[in-house]
Write an enzyme that holds these catalytic residues in place. Structure first.
Site, PDB file in Angstrom:
ATOM      1  N   GLU A  37      65.215  -2.123 -15.449  1.00  0.00           N
ATOM      2  CA  GLU A  37      66.484  -2.607 -16.013  1.00  0.00           C
ATOM      3  C   GLU A  37      66.448  -2.388 -17.517  1.00  0.00           C
ATOM      4  O   GLU A  37      65.509  -2.816 -18.201  1.00  0.00           O
ATOM      5  CB  GLU A  37      66.738  -4.077 -15.703  1.00  0.00           C
ATOM      6  CG  GLU A  37      68.076  -4.539 -16.286  1.00  0.00           C
ATOM      7  CD  GLU A  37      68.555  -5.893 -15.798  1.00  0.00           C
ATOM      8  OE1 GLU A  37      69.756  -6.178 -15.971  1.00  0.00           O
ATOM      9  OE2 GLU A  37      67.744  -6.670 -15.252  1.00  0.00           O
ATOM     10  N   GLU A  62      64.338  -5.679 -22.892  1.00  0.00           N
ATOM     11  CA  GLU A  62      65.304  -6.401 -23.712  1.00  0.00           C
ATOM     12  C   GLU A  62      64.740  -6.482 -25.132  1.00  0.00           C
ATOM     13  O   GLU A  62      63.644  -7.012 -25.337  1.00  0.00           O
ATOM     14  CB  GLU A  62      65.557  -7.805 -23.162  1.00  0.00           C
ATOM     15  CG  GLU A  62      66.470  -8.672 -24.016  1.00  0.00           C
ATOM     16  CD  GLU A  62      67.796  -8.006 -24.344  1.00  0.00           C
ATOM     17  OE1 GLU A  62      68.155  -7.942 -25.535  1.00  0.00           O
ATOM     18  OE2 GLU A  62      68.468  -7.529 -23.405  1.00  0.00           O
ATOM     19  N   ASP A  89      62.854  -1.617 -27.484  1.00  0.00           N
ATOM     20  CA  ASP A  89      63.971  -0.704 -27.233  1.00  0.00           C
ATOM     21  C   ASP A  89      63.532   0.287 -26.158  1.00  0.00           C
ATOM     22  O   ASP A  89      62.596   1.077 -26.362  1.00  0.00           O
ATOM     23  CB  ASP A  89      64.329   0.026 -28.524  1.00  0.00           C
ATOM     24  CG  ASP A  89      65.608   0.835 -28.423  1.00  0.00           C
ATOM     25  OD1 ASP A  89      65.880   1.385 -27.329  1.00  0.00           O
ATOM     26  OD2 ASP A  89      66.327   0.941 -29.430  1.00  0.00           O
ATOM     27  N   ASP A 112      75.675  -2.854 -24.822  1.00  0.00           N
ATOM     28  CA  ASP A 112      76.471  -3.057 -26.034  1.00  0.00           C
ATOM     29  C   ASP A 112      77.449  -1.899 -26.196  1.00  0.00           C
ATOM     30  O   ASP A 112      77.045  -0.725 -26.124  1.00  0.00           O
ATOM     31  CB  ASP A 112      75.566  -3.125 -27.262  1.00  0.00           C
ATOM     32  CG  ASP A 112      74.702  -4.381 -27.277  1.00  0.00           C
ATOM     33  OD1 ASP A 112      75.147  -5.399 -26.712  1.00  0.00           O
ATOM     34  OD2 ASP A 112      73.602  -4.344 -27.843  1.00  0.00           O
ATOM     35  N   LYS A 116      82.067   0.527 -33.485  1.00  0.00           N
ATOM     36  CA  LYS A 116      82.270   1.386 -34.642  1.00  0.00           C
ATOM     37  C   LYS A 116      81.813   2.811 -34.348  1.00  0.00           C
ATOM     38  O   LYS A 116      80.767   3.017 -33.742  1.00  0.00           O
ATOM     39  CB  LYS A 116      81.511   0.837 -35.851  1.00  0.00           C
ATOM     40  CG  LYS A 116      82.021  -0.511 -36.345  1.00  0.00           C
ATOM     41  CD  LYS A 116      81.251  -0.961 -37.578  1.00  0.00           C
ATOM     42  CE  LYS A 116      81.769  -2.300 -38.095  1.00  0.00           C
ATOM     43  NZ  LYS A 116      81.004  -2.763 -39.281  1.00  0.00           N
ATOM     44  N   ASP A 148      82.182  -4.124 -18.815  1.00  0.00           N
ATOM     45  CA  ASP A 148      83.496  -4.765 -18.844  1.00  0.00           C
ATOM     46  C   ASP A 148      84.458  -4.018 -19.764  1.00  0.00           C
ATOM     47  O   ASP A 148      85.586  -4.460 -19.968  1.00  0.00           O
ATOM     48  CB  ASP A 148      83.369  -6.226 -19.293  1.00  0.00           C
ATOM     49  CG  ASP A 148      82.697  -6.370 -20.653  1.00  0.00           C
ATOM     50  OD1 ASP A 148      81.883  -5.494 -21.007  1.00  0.00           O
ATOM     51  OD2 ASP A 148      82.955  -7.371 -21.348  1.00  0.00           O
TER      52      ASP A 148
END
Length: 206
Positions: A37, A62, A89, A112, A116, A148
């Site tokens: 994941e 994470e 990362d 994320d 920008k 989403d």
């Protein structure tokens, strides 16, 4: 159940320094499908997925220390033997610690969006990294993506398909909700509110 205190040290640090894949059989103490994941966030998906699938060996990345350490601590408190959390990362560690064709599934839950334009290069799904992820999957392996943000979902789906992932429903088609899927902490809120989630369950051709 009260949350355990935050662990004082980075979790999964021993994996971050490796130059070659570890012996995952020895690490977990058993054999079974190896899954990844990327961006486990608050850990809702990783913890419940591991609880439901005890024969799966699950490695969750994470980079935010609060979430990573909290997920590891909660997993230990729940007695989950099949979960390893790595506080780093994924883009810089995944290439070194997974062999080609070693993964049965890759999960990417609500990455994320990097709104920008100047930050777009930070997005996980980029052509080069996506090609690497395809290589790490075994033939027939799955890529489970959820977001989403519709336009980000369209972009990610396009990059994944262009990299060689097969979409069983056809190019550019999102997948319907499956009640058997394990929702992330964030997705549970959307399921309750009725807000849309854009899903793709892609496959590496055999």
């Amino acid at each position: 159940m009260p949350r355990p205190p935050l662990l004082p040290d980075p979790v999964g640090l021993k994996f971050v320094t490796l130059d070659t894949p570890p012996d995952w059989d020895a690490e977990f103490g058993f054999t079974g499908p190896l899954e990844l994941e990327i961006g486990s966030g608050a850990g809702g998906h990783a913890l419940e997925y591991c609880r439901r699938n005890p024969t799966v060996r699950f490695v969750a990345f994470e980079w935010r220390k609060k979430y990573a350490r909290d997920t590891q601590a909660r997993g230990e408190k729940l007695g989950l033997k099949n979960l390893r959390v790595i506080e780093s990362d994924a883009r810089f560690v995944v290439p070194r610690i997974f062999a080609s064709g070693s993964l049965a599934c890759i999960h990417l839950q609500f990455p994320d969006p990097w709104w920008k334009r100047s930050h777009a290069k930070r997005a996980v799904i980029q052509p080069e990294f996506t090609q690497l992820l395809l290589d790490k999957l075994a033939p027939g392996g799955r890529f489970d993506m959820r977001t989403d943000v519709q336009d980000r979902g369209v972009t990610m789906l396009s990059i994944l398909e262009a990299s060689g992932f097969k979409n069983p429903l056809g190019s550019g088609v999102f997948h319907p909700y499956d009640p058997e899927e394990v929702p992330s902490t964030r997705e549970r809120r959307y399921l309750a509110s009725g807000e849309p989630v854009y899903r793709a369950r892609l496959v590496k051709p055999g």
